[in-house]
Enzyme design. Structure first.
Site, PDB file in Angstrom:
ATOM      1  N   GLU A  81     -72.524   3.972  18.716  1.00  0.00           N
ATOM      2  CA  GLU A  81     -71.886   2.659  18.801  1.00  0.00           C
ATOM      3  C   GLU A  81     -70.436   2.668  18.328  1.00  0.00           C
ATOM      4  O   GLU A  81     -69.703   1.702  18.545  1.00  0.00           O
ATOM      5  CB  GLU A  81     -72.702   1.640  17.993  1.00  0.00           C
ATOM      6  CG  GLU A  81     -74.039   1.302  18.650  1.00  0.00           C
ATOM      7  CD  GLU A  81     -74.909   0.400  17.802  1.00  0.00           C
ATOM      8  OE1 GLU A  81     -74.617   0.244  16.614  1.00  0.00           O
ATOM      9  OE2 GLU A  81     -75.904  -0.138  18.344  1.00  0.00           O
ATOM     10  N   GLU A 112     -89.004  18.999  12.511  1.00  0.00           N
ATOM     11  CA  GLU A 112     -88.312  18.714  11.252  1.00  0.00           C
ATOM     12  C   GLU A 112     -88.661  19.706  10.147  1.00  0.00           C
ATOM     13  O   GLU A 112     -88.090  19.662   9.067  1.00  0.00           O
ATOM     14  CB  GLU A 112     -88.636  17.300  10.770  1.00  0.00           C
ATOM     15  CG  GLU A 112     -90.076  17.093  10.349  1.00  0.00           C
ATOM     16  CD  GLU A 112     -90.337  15.668   9.869  1.00  0.00           C
ATOM     17  OE1 GLU A 112     -90.626  15.515   8.668  1.00  0.00           O
ATOM     18  OE2 GLU A 112     -90.248  14.738  10.680  1.00  0.00           O
TER      19      GLU A 112
END
Length: 273
Positions: A81, A112
């Protein structure tokens, strides 16, 4: 120091399946209201990290967010953004996630758990001492993130983190830890809820404050935003009209010519001098 995962503690609520919809919503909202207060307690820690990021950007550096699952997705959202909002290059703020882009939509099993992969992912972007890396993990225990932060420290790269547990392994590794303690989730262990909200709030504070300090906001307006749809074009026209004494057609013409609110206003003042 003792490390207790408060994000994994049993919810203060039980028999959720027996609650009415209104009871569910009321109780979730009751818990959500505690998050901003928890974030407020960490403002001093957020401030010192921002003060480290700004000069790195001014020296041509970049900001990396690293996480897994919800935390990784939140970092990617905030990074993505920045260009449309502030008109910065797409490689200025970068979100990296365990499992890569595929993991944004679909969980990648055990991605992960590698303590080496995070640093490998950073090396693909030619990470350097000019950059800053922020690890994001509600638990504060994600190997992908912790391994990357350790390697950054060894290579003189500034590290920070955002977690929702006190004294976590990630906080011990990060040079600038931010610990927003939101307590047990409404649904036990569902850290996409309060913990995710807390992380999003902190990310908003970091990226917005940094961009303002870099001059990417004038007054209170996004004068460098990208004109990627009609809504933003119309907003830009209004911003020009508020900034300089011109009518809508003139503002539209200036925007079409300079393709930027900042450049349009600057050009108008330049012609008037």
């Amino acid at each position: 120091m003792n490390f207790i995962k408060t994000t994994e503690q049993t919810s203060h609520y039980d028999h959720l399946e027996k609650m009415s919809v209104k009871e569910l919503l009321t109780n979730i909202n009751k818990e959500d209201k505690t998050v901003p207060d928890a974030v407020e307690k960490q403002i001093p820690q957020i401030e010192v990290l921002i003060e480290e990021i700004v000069p790195k950007f001014e020296d041509g550096g970049r900001l990396f967010y690293m996480g897994a699952g919800t935390s990784g997705r939140l970092g990617i959202v905030d990074a993505s953004e920045c260009p449309p909002t502030f008109g910065v290059p797409y490689d200025m703020v970068i979100g990296l996630m365990a499992g890569g882009d595929v993991a944004i939509r679909k969980a990648v099993e055990f991605a992960e758990d590698s303590e080496e992969q995070g640093w490998k992912d950073l090396q693909k972007h030619k990470i350097s001492e000019k950059d800053v890396v922020i690890g994001i993990a509600a638990s504060g225990t994600t190997p992908y993130v912790i391994g990357a932060l350790k390697a950054c420290n060894e290579n003189n790269i500034i590290t920070g983190c955002i977690t929702c547990n006190k004294n976590s392994p990630m906080s011990e590794v990060a040079q600038y830890p931010i610990e927003v303690i939101v307590g047990p989730e409404f649904v036990t262990g569902s850290s996409r809820m309060k913990a995710g909200t807390a992380q999003k709030l902190v990310l908003n504070m970091i990226s917005t404050s940094v961009m303002i300090r870099l001059g990417r906001v004038k007054g209170n307006k996004m004068v460098d935003m990208q004109l990627s749809n009609h809504k933003l074009v119309n907003r830009a026209i209004r911003m020009i009209m508020e900034e300089i004494p011109v009518d809508e057609n003139t503002a539209k013409a200036l925007l079409n010519e300079y393709l930027s609110v900042r450049k349009a206003v600057k050009a108008y003042h330049g012609k008037r001098q």
